[in-house]
Design a protein around this motif. Structure first.
Motif, PDB file in Angstrom:
ATOM      1  N   SER A   1       0.830  -1.209   0.000  1.00 27.35           N
ATOM      2  CA  SER A   1       0.000   0.000   0.000  1.00 27.35           C
ATOM      3  C   SER A   1       0.863   1.257   0.000  1.00 27.35           C
ATOM      4  CB  SER A   1      -0.933   0.005   1.217  1.00 27.35           C
ATOM      5  OG  SER A   1      -1.795  -1.101   1.154  1.00 27.35           O
ATOM      6  N   ALA A   2       1.937   1.241   0.765  1.00 28.47           N
ATOM      7  CA  ALA A   2       2.828   2.411   0.831  1.00 28.47           C
ATOM      8  C   ALA A   2       3.495   2.674  -0.512  1.00 28.47           C
ATOM      9  CB  ALA A   2       3.872   2.207   1.924  1.00 28.47           C
ATOM     10  N   VAL A   3       3.928   1.628  -1.187  1.00 26.24           N
ATOM     11  CA  VAL A   3       4.574   1.788  -2.498  1.00 26.24           C
ATOM     12  C   VAL A   3       3.583   2.357  -3.515  1.00 26.24           C
ATOM     13  CG1 VAL A   3       5.578   0.509  -4.447  1.00 26.24           C
ATOM     14  CG2 VAL A   3       6.363   0.059  -2.117  1.00 26.24           C
ATOM     15  N   ILE A   4       2.360   1.839  -3.521  1.00 26.41           N
ATOM     16  CA  ILE A   4       1.342   2.343  -4.452  1.00 26.41           C
ATOM     17  C   ILE A   4       1.037   3.806  -4.150  1.00 26.41           C
ATOM     18  CG2 ILE A   4      -1.056   2.101  -5.237  1.00 26.41           C
ATOM     19  CD1 ILE A   4       0.899  -0.090  -6.248  1.00 26.41           C
ATOM     20  N   ALA A   5       0.877   4.154  -2.873  1.00 23.04           N
ATOM     21  CA  ALA A   5       0.617   5.551  -2.494  1.00 23.04           C
ATOM     22  C   ALA A   5       1.769   6.452  -2.945  1.00 23.04           C
ATOM     23  CB  ALA A   5       0.415   5.660  -0.987  1.00 23.04           C
ATOM     24  N   GLY A   6       2.997   6.015  -2.732  1.00 26.10           N
ATOM     25  CA  GLY A   6       4.150   6.787  -3.184  1.00 26.10           C
ATOM     26  C   GLY A   6       4.171   6.953  -4.695  1.00 26.10           C
ATOM     27  N   GLY A   7       3.809   5.883  -5.408  1.00 28.39           N
ATOM     28  CA  GLY A   7       3.747   5.944  -6.864  1.00 28.39           C
ATOM     29  C   GLY A   7       2.698   6.932  -7.350  1.00 28.39           C
ATOM     30  N   LEU A   8       1.557   6.996  -6.658  1.00 29.05           N
ATOM     31  CA  LEU A   8       0.501   7.940  -7.042  1.00 29.05           C
ATOM     32  C   LEU A   8       0.945   9.383  -6.806  1.00 29.05           C
ATOM     33  CD1 LEU A   8      -2.629   6.026  -5.706  1.00 29.05           C
ATOM     34  CD2 LEU A   8      -1.975   6.376  -8.100  1.00 29.05           C
ATOM     35  N   VAL A   9       1.638   9.624  -5.700  1.00 26.74           N
ATOM     36  CA  VAL A   9       2.156  10.968  -5.429  1.00 26.74           C
ATOM     37  C   VAL A   9       3.184  11.350  -6.499  1.00 26.74           C
ATOM     38  CG1 VAL A   9       3.529  12.363  -3.823  1.00 26.74           C
ATOM     39  CG2 VAL A   9       1.677  10.900  -2.954  1.00 26.74           C
ATOM     40  N   PHE A  10       4.105  10.448  -6.804  1.00 27.02           N
ATOM     41  CA  PHE A  10       5.107  10.696  -7.843  1.00 27.02           C
ATOM     42  C   PHE A  10       4.429  10.964  -9.185  1.00 27.02           C
ATOM     43  CE2 PHE A  10       7.930   9.219 -11.236  1.00 27.02           C
ATOM     44  CZ  PHE A  10       9.060  10.002 -10.982  1.00 27.02           C
ATOM     45  N   SER A  11       3.398  10.183  -9.491  1.00 33.17           N
ATOM     46  CA  SER A  11       2.659  10.346 -10.738  1.00 33.17           C
ATOM     47  C   SER A  11       2.039  11.738 -10.829  1.00 33.17           C
ATOM     48  CB  SER A  11       1.568   9.276 -10.824  1.00 33.17           C
ATOM     49  OG  SER A  11       0.765   9.474 -11.954  1.00 33.17           O
ATOM     50  N   ALA A  12       1.461  12.199  -9.738  1.00 38.36           N
ATOM     51  CA  ALA A  12       0.849  13.534  -9.734  1.00 38.36           C
ATOM     52  C   ALA A  12       1.897  14.633  -9.882  1.00 38.36           C
ATOM     53  CB  ALA A  12       0.049  13.731  -8.453  1.00 38.36           C
ATOM     54  N   LEU A  13       3.028  14.485  -9.204  1.00 40.28           N
ATOM     55  CA  LEU A  13       4.063  15.517  -9.249  1.00 40.28           C
ATOM     56  C   LEU A  13       4.738  15.619 -10.610  1.00 40.28           C
ATOM     57  CD1 LEU A  13       5.729  15.003  -5.747  1.00 40.28           C
ATOM     58  CD2 LEU A  13       4.232  16.887  -6.458  1.00 40.28           C
ATOM     59  N   THR A  14       4.909  14.483 -11.281  1.00 41.60           N
ATOM     60  CA  THR A  14       5.630  14.464 -12.559  1.00 41.60           C
ATOM     61  C   THR A  14       4.711  14.437 -13.773  1.00 41.60           C
ATOM     62  OG1 THR A  14       5.766  12.047 -12.554  1.00 41.60           O
ATOM     63  CG2 THR A  14       7.597  13.278 -11.516  1.00 41.60           C
TER      64      THR A  14
ATOM     65  N   CYS B   1       2.747   8.427 -15.509  1.00 45.15           N
ATOM     66  CA  CYS B   1       2.103   7.333 -14.791  1.00 45.15           C
ATOM     67  C   CYS B   1       2.698   5.996 -15.226  1.00 45.15           C
ATOM     68  CB  CYS B   1       0.601   7.340 -15.002  1.00 45.15           C
ATOM     69  SG  CYS B   1      -0.254   6.133 -13.964  1.00 45.15           S
ATOM     70  N   GLY B   2       3.554   5.465 -14.377  1.00 45.44           N
ATOM     71  CA  GLY B   2       4.155   4.171 -14.654  1.00 45.44           C
ATOM     72  C   GLY B   2       3.134   3.056 -14.702  1.00 45.44           C
ATOM     73  N   MET B   3       2.108   3.150 -13.843  1.00 46.00           N
ATOM     74  CA  MET B   3       1.084   2.110 -13.841  1.00 46.00           C
ATOM     75  C   MET B   3       0.317   2.122 -15.160  1.00 46.00           C
ATOM     76  SD  MET B   3      -1.924   1.306 -11.073  1.00 46.00           S
ATOM     77  CE  MET B   3      -0.754   1.085  -9.742  1.00 46.00           C
ATOM     78  N   ALA B   4       0.030   3.305 -15.693  1.00 47.23           N
ATOM     79  CA  ALA B   4      -0.661   3.389 -16.982  1.00 47.23           C
ATOM     80  C   ALA B   4       0.214   2.788 -18.080  1.00 47.23           C
ATOM     81  CB  ALA B   4      -1.014   4.829 -17.310  1.00 47.23           C
ATOM     82  N   ALA B   5       1.510   3.040 -18.003  1.00 50.57           N
ATOM     83  CA  ALA B   5       2.424   2.468 -19.000  1.00 50.57           C
ATOM     84  C   ALA B   5       2.405   0.947 -18.938  1.00 50.57           C
ATOM     85  CB  ALA B   5       3.838   2.993 -18.781  1.00 50.57           C
ATOM     86  N   MET B   6       2.350   0.397 -17.721  1.00 47.84           N
ATOM     87  CA  MET B   6       2.289  -1.070 -17.587  1.00 47.84           C
ATOM     88  C   MET B   6       0.937  -1.600 -18.055  1.00 47.84           C
ATOM     89  SD  MET B   6       4.469  -1.997 -14.143  1.00 47.84           S
ATOM     90  CE  MET B   6       3.187  -1.471 -13.064  1.00 47.84           C
ATOM     91  N   LEU B   7      -0.147  -0.936 -17.677  1.00 51.65           N
ATOM     92  CA  LEU B   7      -1.476  -1.390 -18.078  1.00 51.65           C
ATOM     93  C   LEU B   7      -1.677  -1.292 -19.590  1.00 51.65           C
ATOM     94  CD1 LEU B   7      -3.648   0.170 -15.232  1.00 51.65           C
ATOM     95  CD2 LEU B   7      -3.140  -2.254 -15.574  1.00 51.65           C
ATOM     96  N   ALA B   8      -1.025  -0.328 -20.215  1.00 55.70           N
ATOM     97  CA  ALA B   8      -1.140  -0.170 -21.665  1.00 55.70           C
ATOM     98  C   ALA B   8      -0.579  -1.372 -22.410  1.00 55.70           C
ATOM     99  CB  ALA B   8      -0.420   1.099 -22.114  1.00 55.70           C
ATOM    100  N   ARG B   9       0.244  -2.165 -21.756  1.00 56.48           N
ATOM    101  CA  ARG B   9       0.829  -3.349 -22.383  1.00 56.48           C
ATOM    102  C   ARG B   9      -0.085  -4.571 -22.306  1.00 56.48           C
ATOM    103  NH1 ARG B   9       5.172  -0.281 -21.212  1.00 56.48           N
ATOM    104  NH2 ARG B   9       7.091  -0.544 -22.389  1.00 56.48           N
ATOM    105  N   LEU B  10      -1.173  -4.474 -21.560  1.00 56.17           N
ATOM    106  CA  LEU B  10      -2.101  -5.606 -21.471  1.00 56.17           C
ATOM    107  C   LEU B  10      -2.776  -5.832 -22.823  1.00 56.17           C
ATOM    108  CD1 LEU B  10      -3.744  -4.961 -17.988  1.00 56.17           C
ATOM    109  CD2 LEU B  10      -2.016  -6.668 -18.573  1.00 56.17           C
ATOM    110  N   PRO B  11      -3.142  -7.071 -23.124  1.00 53.70           N
ATOM    111  CA  PRO B  11      -3.694  -7.380 -24.450  1.00 53.70           C
ATOM    112  C   PRO B  11      -4.903  -6.536 -24.851  1.00 53.70           C
ATOM    113  CG  PRO B  11      -3.208  -9.398 -23.262  1.00 53.70           C
ATOM    114  CD  PRO B  11      -2.981  -8.273 -22.301  1.00 53.70           C
TER     115      PRO B  11
END
Length: 191
Positions: free
Chosen positions: A146-159, A162-172
Motif C-alpha cells: 500500500s505504501a509503495v502504491i501511495a508513493g507511486g501515485l504521489v510521484f505520478s501527480a508531481l511528474t 504514470c508508470g502504472m498506466a504504462a504497464m497497463l497499456a501493455r495488457l492485451p
C-alpha cells in the motif's frame, strides 16, 4: 518546455472536417469512443508514424487528442521536436463528450471499455486494499504494498507521468493486434 496550442471544443467541432485528428490513447480506449474521423496512433507509436504525420501536417492542421489532454500534450511536444506543428483538444475526449458531441466506436466495439484513468484507479485501489488486508490479516510487511502504491501515485501527480498506466497499456486489451500497428499511418496519406 512550452505548452502546445489548444483548440477549444467549439472551434474543434466547427473545424473537424478540415483537421487531421490523431487519437493517442490505447486501442482499447479508442474503441470505447473517439472523435469522428480520428485515427488511432497510440502515444508510444507516434515516432514510428512521424513520416506520415509530417505529410498530413503539410496538407493541413493536425489535432492530437486523448482522454483529458495530458498524453496529447506529450505527443504534441514530440511532434514539435521533430518539426511538426499540432494542437491539442482542450479537455480531451472527455470534454468533447461532456458537451454532448458524438463519439464514434468501431463496429462491434464494446461500450464497456474502460479509460486508462479508470483502469489505473481500479488497479491502484485494488493493490492498496489487498496490501492493507494482507498487512492486517497475514503479516505487517504487506502494508508496504500500500505504501509503495501511495508513493507511486504521489510521484505520478508531481511528474504528470504514470508508470502504472504504462504497464497497463501493455495488457492485451489495450494493445492493437499486430496487423493494426501498420494500419494507422495509411489513412494519413489519403487525407
Amino acid at each position: 518546455m512550452t505548452t502546445p496550442t489548444a483548440l477549444g471544443i467549439d472551434e474543434a467541432r466547427t473545424r473537424l472536417h478540415e483537421l487531421t485528428v490523431i487519437d493517442v490513447r490505447t486501442p482499447g480506449e479508442y474503441a470505447g469512443g473517439h472523435l469522428p474521423g480520428a485515427l488511432n496512433i497510440p502515444l508510444d507509436q507516434i515516432r514510428r508514424a512521424l513520416p506520415d504525420i509530417r505529410q498530413a501536417a503539410a496538407r493541413g492542421d493536425v489535432l492530437v487528442v486523448c482522454a483529458s489532454g495530458a498524453r496529447s500534450e506529450n505527443a504534441c511536444r514530440t511532434l514539435a521536436a521533430h518539426g511538426v506543428a499540432s494542437a491539442t483538444l482542450s479537455g480531451g475526449t472527455a470534454a468533447w463528450a461532456a458537451e454532448g458531441n458524438e463519439l464514434q466506436r468501431p463496429e462491434g466495439a464494446s461500450r464497456a471499455t474502460w479509460s486508462m484513468e479508470r483502469q489505473v484507479r481500479f488497479t491502484a485501489g485494488t493493490l492498496v486494499l489487498v496490501g492493507l488486508l494482507l498487512g492486517f490479516l497475514v503479516h505487517p510487511a504487506f502494508l508496504l504494498v500500500s505504501a509503495v502504491i501511495a508513493g507511486g501515485l504521489v510521484f505520478s501527480a508531481l511528474t504528470d507521468t504514470c508508470g502504472m498506466a504504462a504497464m497497463l497499456a501493455r495488457l492485451p486489451h489495450n494493445r492493437p493486434r499486430s496487423a493494426d500497428l501498420g494500419a494507422p499511418p495509411a489513412p494519413l496519406r489519403d487525407r
